[in-house]
Write a protein that holds these residues in place. Structure first.
Motif, PDB file in Angstrom:
ATOM      1  N   ALA A  68       9.626  61.400 115.740  1.00  0.00           N
ATOM      2  CA  ALA A  68       9.233  62.578 116.508  1.00  0.00           C
ATOM      3  C   ALA A  68       8.997  62.212 117.962  1.00  0.00           C
ATOM      4  O   ALA A  68       8.345  61.233 118.267  1.00  0.00           O
ATOM      5  N   SER A  69       9.555  63.019 118.863  1.00  0.00           N
ATOM      6  CA  SER A  69       9.375  62.781 120.289  1.00  0.00           C
ATOM      7  C   SER A  69       9.091  64.092 120.997  1.00  0.00           C
ATOM      8  O   SER A  69       9.398  65.165 120.479  1.00  0.00           O
ATOM      9  N   ASN A  70       8.500  64.001 122.179  1.00  0.00           N
ATOM     10  CA  ASN A  70       8.081  65.201 122.902  1.00  0.00           C
ATOM     11  C   ASN A  70       9.214  65.746 123.770  1.00  0.00           C
ATOM     12  O   ASN A  70       9.111  65.857 124.979  1.00  0.00           O
ATOM     13  N   ASP A  71      10.348  66.045 123.154  1.00  0.00           N
ATOM     14  CA  ASP A  71      11.436  66.744 123.822  1.00  0.00           C
ATOM     15  C   ASP A  71      12.208  67.487 122.750  1.00  0.00           C
ATOM     16  O   ASP A  71      11.837  67.476 121.576  1.00  0.00           O
ATOM     17  N   VAL A  72      13.283  68.148 123.140  1.00  0.00           N
ATOM     18  CA  VAL A  72      13.953  69.016 122.191  1.00  0.00           C
ATOM     19  C   VAL A  72      14.601  68.245 121.040  1.00  0.00           C
ATOM     20  O   VAL A  72      14.864  68.815 119.977  1.00  0.00           O
ATOM     21  N   SER A  73      14.874  66.945 121.193  1.00  0.00           N
ATOM     22  CA  SER A  73      15.465  66.175 120.103  1.00  0.00           C
ATOM     23  C   SER A  73      14.533  66.105 118.893  1.00  0.00           C
ATOM     24  O   SER A  73      14.983  65.850 117.773  1.00  0.00           O
ATOM     25  N   PHE A  74      13.258  66.360 119.120  1.00  0.00           N
ATOM     26  CA  PHE A  74      12.296  66.446 118.024  1.00  0.00           C
ATOM     27  C   PHE A  74      12.752  67.487 116.992  1.00  0.00           C
ATOM     28  O   PHE A  74      12.536  67.330 115.787  1.00  0.00           O
ATOM     29  N   LEU A  75      13.403  68.551 117.461  1.00  0.00           N
ATOM     30  CA  LEU A  75      13.814  69.620 116.566  1.00  0.00           C
ATOM     31  C   LEU A  75      14.992  69.221 115.681  1.00  0.00           C
ATOM     32  O   LEU A  75      15.228  69.831 114.651  1.00  0.00           O
ATOM     33  N   ARG A  76      15.773  68.216 116.084  1.00  0.00           N
ATOM     34  CA  ARG A  76      16.818  67.718 115.190  1.00  0.00           C
ATOM     35  C   ARG A  76      16.182  67.073 113.966  1.00  0.00           C
ATOM     36  O   ARG A  76      16.601  67.329 112.827  1.00  0.00           O
ATOM     37  N   VAL A  77      15.160  66.249 114.204  1.00  0.00           N
ATOM     38  CA  VAL A  77      14.441  65.608 113.098  1.00  0.00           C
ATOM     39  C   VAL A  77      13.851  66.668 112.180  1.00  0.00           C
ATOM     40  O   VAL A  77      13.954  66.588 110.949  1.00  0.00           O
ATOM     41  N   GLU A  78      13.237  67.679 112.781  1.00  0.00           N
ATOM     42  CA  GLU A  78      12.603  68.723 111.987  1.00  0.00           C
ATOM     43  C   GLU A  78      13.643  69.505 111.181  1.00  0.00           C
ATOM     44  O   GLU A  78      13.437  69.787 109.985  1.00  0.00           O
ATOM     45  N   GLY A  79      14.760  69.857 111.817  1.00  0.00           N
ATOM     46  CA  GLY A  79      15.803  70.596 111.108  1.00  0.00           C
ATOM     47  C   GLY A  79      16.397  69.808 109.952  1.00  0.00           C
ATOM     48  O   GLY A  79      16.656  70.353 108.876  1.00  0.00           O
TER      49      GLY A  79
END
Length: 475
Positions: free
Chosen positions: A318-329
């Motif tokens: 998890a990171s504080n940018d939009v790439s965080f949402l790839r992990v979540e998805g």
């Protein structure tokens, strides 16, 4: 200084820089109030962006649900801020920024420049493009440019700009509500639901783990933040709230019918009839804001945080940018099937597109009102608005094509800028709503205390954040 009758309610308005308002009766409230619901939904829709989709989920992935309480604190603070911004516009048809400019000519320009500074980097458009590529593939830069052009076309070709914006935000809110229902059924398990009470039973302020910059951004932008709160004035005016009914709407200079408006607004005499109308308008405006902006935003923040807790809590990716949402998805795909991960990315992409639409609108709307009212009274506000929209979009396109990201330092500065703006205009709201409005409708009591609280909250957070950043640089 112009001559004025001592009983004239307009005499309380400084007229060194802007003429005094005209005196008119307050319009009757609508018989069917539901037709005026919308500005709070627009505020919620525009505000549901990085804070809800990235910042609070990121915080949850790192420290659990123990900071979600801050969303409610930030939203309640912004509720009172928004209502004091609306108070001035309901009573005058002027924006709160125009009221500030009556005190000092350049206050409006200060806030317009700060809002532009915070939004020059097209973070929401590029974030929307990134989520789009997660679902459909493609090049982020190309998709970002397309999104920015579409935003400009929508905002400058719609016959009534506010109407187009309101419809987009209502569609966005509906999509998020569908996401909430489906996610609750297919993704959130008993472990996540059992953690829900920790929002109130284990509240924390995890500055040591995350830093004041992240936490200030979450507090300041839980819902709206910075310049967006100020544009609540413009949105309720275009919707026809109170004395705003007398003021023309912003329209497309190409497809709409432009009406001239003067520099000044209107004010009503404090007769029994006008005060009775005022009480109805004020109650409706408060309910509209509480049941739309506050309720929708808090529900969204809680749910997005629960999704993050269910899918990425403790994840090292998890990171504080939009790439965080790839992990979540991807975690949602494993939990509920591939379809839900794609659905999450598509809703997220549309949500951030709608946020980009609203952010370009409010940044340009704020500046257009300032330039029209204070500096170029004979110019068309709609034309100024259109030029500012395309200017902001073209800057964004240059940024994207140059391959520039949004550096963490600039993101931190943007968060600090929003907090500083809120600190300053909380005090200015006290000044205009205590001195210019008729005595029976001036801010007082617990609402005045809420503005003082806002000054203290955002002032202290801004100082702490800047101090921490300076320690990192010079430490």
């Amino acid at each position: 200084m112009t001559e004025a009758n001592p009983t004239d309610p307009a005499r309380a308005f400084p007229d060194k820089h802007i003429p005094r308002p005209q005196v008119r009766d307050l319009p009757d409230p609508p018989a069917r109030q539901w037709r005026l619901i919308g500005p709070g939904i627009v505020a919620a829709g525009v505000g549901l962006a990085s804070g809800e989709f990235i910042l609070f989920p990121h915080i949850t992935s790192q420290v659990g649900l123990t900071f979600v309480w801050a969303a409610l604190l930030g939203l309640l603070t912004q509720y009172f801020l928004n209502m004091e911004i609306e108070r001035y516009t309901l009573a005058t048809g002027e924006t709160a920024v125009t009221g500030f400019s009556r005190l000092w000519k350049h206050w409006g320009l200060v806030f317009a420049v700060l809002a532009y500074f915070a939004n020059l980097w097209p973070a929401w458009a590029t974030s929307s493009a990134t989520l789009f590529t997660y679902a459909f593939g493609g090049d982020v830069a190309v998709v970002s440019v397309v999104i920015l052009v579409v935003v400009a076309l929508v905002l400058t070709l719609a016959p009534a700009v506010y109407t187009a914006l309101e419809r987009a935000q209502m569609l966005k809110v509906a999509a998020i509500l569908v996401l909430i229902v489906i996610g609750s059924l297919f993704v959130l398990g008993s472990r996540t639901w059992s953690a829900l009470p920790t929002i109130v039973t284990e509240p924390r302020f995890p500055a040591a783990e995350l830093g004041f910059a992240v936490l200030m951004g979450a507090l300041a932008f839980a819902g709206a933040g910075g310049g967006q709160n100020l544009v609540q004035s413009n949105w309720i005016r275009d919707k026809g709230f109170g004395m705003g009914r007398y003021v023309p709407k912003i329209v497309s200079p190409l497809t709409g019918e432009t009406e001239a408006r003067g520099q000044a607004g209107f004010i009503f005499p404090a007769t029994e009839e006008n005060l009775a109308r005022w009480r109805v308008w004020w109650r409706f405006a408060n309910k509209e804001q509480a049941l739309t902006f506050v309720a929708i935003t808090f529900l969204s923040i809680v749910f997005m945080s629960l999704l993050a807790h269910a899918t990425t809590s403790g994840s090292s990716e998890a990171s504080n940018d939009v790439s965080f949402l790839r992990v979540e998805g991807e975690a949602m795909m494993a939990a509920a099937g591939s379809w839900f991960g794609y659905f999450f990315w598509i809703v997220g992409a549309f949500s951030l597109f709608a946020a980009a639409l609203g952010i370009v609108d409010y940044t340009s709307r704020l500046a257009a009102d300032v330039l029209k009212t204070t500096y170029f009274p004979n110019a068309s506000e709609s034309a100024i608005y259109a030029v500012l929209v395309w200017g902001l979009v073209l800057i964004g396109i240059v940024v994207v094509l140059a391959g520039l990201g949004q550096p963490l330092l600039l993101a931190t500065i943007a968060a600090c800028t929003g907090g500083v703006m809120m600190f300053v205009y909380s005090g200015l709201l006290i000044a205009i709503n205590r001195t210019m409005l008729p005595a029976p409708i001036r801010v007082r009591g617990y609402r005045l205390a809420a503005l003082v609280w806002s000054i203290l909250l955002f002032g202290v957070l801004a100082v702490l954040t800047v101090h921490q950043q300076l320690d990192k640089v010079f430490g």
